[in-house]
Write an enzyme that holds these catalytic residues in place. Structure first.
Site, PDB file in Angstrom:
ATOM      1  N   LEU A 118      33.690  15.676  61.937  1.00  0.00           N
ATOM      2  CA  LEU A 118      34.169  15.181  63.025  1.00  0.00           C
ATOM      3  C   LEU A 118      35.156  15.903  63.815  1.00  0.00           C
ATOM      4  CD1 LEU A 118      35.132  11.882  60.932  1.00  0.00           C
ATOM      5  CD2 LEU A 118      33.144  12.306  62.170  1.00  0.00           C
ATOM      6  N   ASP A 119      34.882  17.325  63.933  1.00  0.00           N
ATOM      7  CA  ASP A 119      35.591  17.976  64.535  1.00  0.00           C
ATOM      8  C   ASP A 119      35.714  18.381  66.109  1.00  0.00           C
ATOM      9  OD1 ASP A 119      33.459  19.306  63.904  1.00  0.00           O
ATOM     10  OD2 ASP A 119      34.032  21.176  63.263  1.00  0.00           O
ATOM     11  N   THR A 120      35.625  17.241  66.668  1.00  0.00           N
ATOM     12  CA  THR A 120      35.854  17.068  68.124  1.00  0.00           C
ATOM     13  C   THR A 120      36.951  17.866  68.487  1.00  0.00           C
ATOM     14  OG1 THR A 120      34.729  14.821  67.987  1.00  0.00           O
ATOM     15  CG2 THR A 120      36.253  15.389  70.024  1.00  0.00           C
ATOM     16  N   VAL A 121      37.162  18.507  69.668  1.00  0.00           N
ATOM     17  CA  VAL A 121      38.305  19.083  70.217  1.00  0.00           C
ATOM     18  C   VAL A 121      38.629  18.478  71.433  1.00  0.00           C
ATOM     19  CG1 VAL A 121      37.185  21.200  69.329  1.00  0.00           C
ATOM     20  CG2 VAL A 121      36.759  20.766  71.703  1.00  0.00           C
TER      21      VAL A 121
END
Length: 413
Positions: A238-241
């Site tokens: 879930l590593d949205t930036v």
């Protein structure tokens, strides 16, 4: 009960009188030393602050160094733009480009592949000064989706199109790609955006799905497929930036970018593109004393159904920012009736709020900006970085939820 980690920090700044010998940046860490200027050099006021995140999910110890490095680079890019006189919205876009270009983040280069083995990205940006917003969803073949979102925003600010048509603020799919190319943003073949890591993850996920489908049929097959998807789309992917920025003038801006969930259905659009869900920014006005900027990360469907970015922004008008964020995360997200059927509520936010304040009697003509920055997450970890225009380098931190299920709080200084 889900765990909740949060952090709050404060940066105080004063804009000193011009006749004082020692200039101060309008945004200076209250614990840092002020640099003295040369007698022959006129004081040059530069300032600003940026807070970025490389996602709320799971950040392995083996890749912690890479995540921290990209956050530092993103902060530096934004600060460089601020020092050059750029407004907050320009600086936040610069930070996102750096985050998207990293092969270690799930945004732009190296994004998750969907069920068809293709890369489709979401991104949005919001300018707190004009309150304009731009977004793209499920866009393919563009290396930096945030640049398309930012161009949509800037084009909308120019006013109506020919024949009185309303300019778009949110485009998806092929239409978004074609609009980007027609406005000078170069295309990038999807195969060049995939990395060895994203390709190997796709092949591994595909094998697991095929195996699960062969194990049983009917009800059990559906149940197993759902369990498989939950495992693959847990807090590890879930590593949205995102980033939030305040500039010298006190304007705020926010942005977010994501490659979406692994093995998502083609055409799926996550929170990173949805209004009020992925990011939010608005300058102080009328009865709202604080300017606020928010960027989120986590399970897109959870964030969309709760409009978490806008909810956290609204909560920041309370006097105690840290307590307000904790309550917003608990009441508007973890315990939200819109997510009552979910076993795990996965999300994280970074928040910045600021206000102009008077720190001395009016006769001394000293005013400045008080900046508070916070983050909170329910996922296993969240990687953040922050930097002011007066700092020589950015600070980074991987916030980790401790073992156990009891919510906890980490206080800043």
């Amino acid at each position: 009960m889900l765990g909740l980690s949060s952090y709050a920090g404060v940066m105080e700044s004063l804009m000193n009188r011009a006749e004082e010998q020692q200039p101060s940046s309008p945004l200076t860490n209250s614990r840092s030393k002020k640099q003295e200027s040369s007698k022959n050099q006129k004081p040059r006021l530069v300032g600003g602050f940026v807070l970025v995140h490389a996602g709320a999910g799971y950040h392995s110890e083996s890749k912690a160094k890479e995540y921290k490095h990209v956050c530092k680079r993103a902060c530096q890019r934004a600060v460089d733009r601020l020092k050059a006189g750029a407004l907050a919205v320009e600086a936040v876009a610069a930070a996102l480009v750096e985050l998207e270009d990293s092969p270690f983040t799930n945004a732009g280069m190296g994004s998750n592949l969907n069920l068809s083995g293709e890369i489709e990205c979401d991104a949005s940006i919001m300018d707190g000064k004009s309150l304009h917003y731009g977004a793209v969803g499920a866009i393919s073949g563009i290396k930096n989706p945030v640049l398309v979102a930012n161009r949509l925003l800037s084009e909308a600010q120019k006013g109506k199109l020919s024949a009185g048509r309303i300019p778009p603020c949110f485009l998806v799919g092929r239409g978004a790609h074609d609009w980007a190319v027609s406005h000078g943003i170069p295309p990038c073949p999807s195969e060049k955006m995939a990395t060895k890591f994203s390709l190997s993850a796709y092949k591994r996920n595909k094998r697991k799905m095929e195996l699960a489908e062969k194990m049983d049929t009917g009800h059990n097959q559906t149940k197993r497929r759902r369990q498989s998807n939950e495992n693959e789309n847990g807090s590890g992917g879930l590593d949205t930036v995102g980033a939030v920025v305040v500039d010298l003038e006190g304007n705020v801006a926010a942005a977010v970018s994501s490659g979406g969930l692994a093995m998502k259905h083609p055409g799926r659009v996550g929170q990173a593109a949805h209004y009020g869900c992925g990011c939010w920014a608005e300058n102080a006005y009328n009865m709202n004393p604080y300017s606020t900027a928010v960027s989120t990360s986590g399970c897109g469907e959870h964030l969309i159904r709760t409009m978490l970015a806008r909810e956290c922004s609204a909560a920041m008008q309370s006097e105690d920012a840290h307590q307000a964020l904790l309550e917003a995360m608990q009441n508007k997200f973890i315990s939200s009736p819109f997510l009552s059927s979910e076993d795990r509520v996965l999300g994280g936010v970074i928040v910045l709020r600021c206000c102009r304040c008077v720190e001395a009697p009016p006769s001394q003509n000293i005013q400045g900006i008080l900046v508070e920055f916070l983050w909170s997450h329910t996922t296993e970890s969240m990687c953040v970085g922050y930097m002011s225009a007066q700092d020589s380098k950015a600070k980074t931190h991987i916030s980790r939820l401790p073992p156990g299920t009891v919510p906890w709080t980490m206080f800043g200084h």
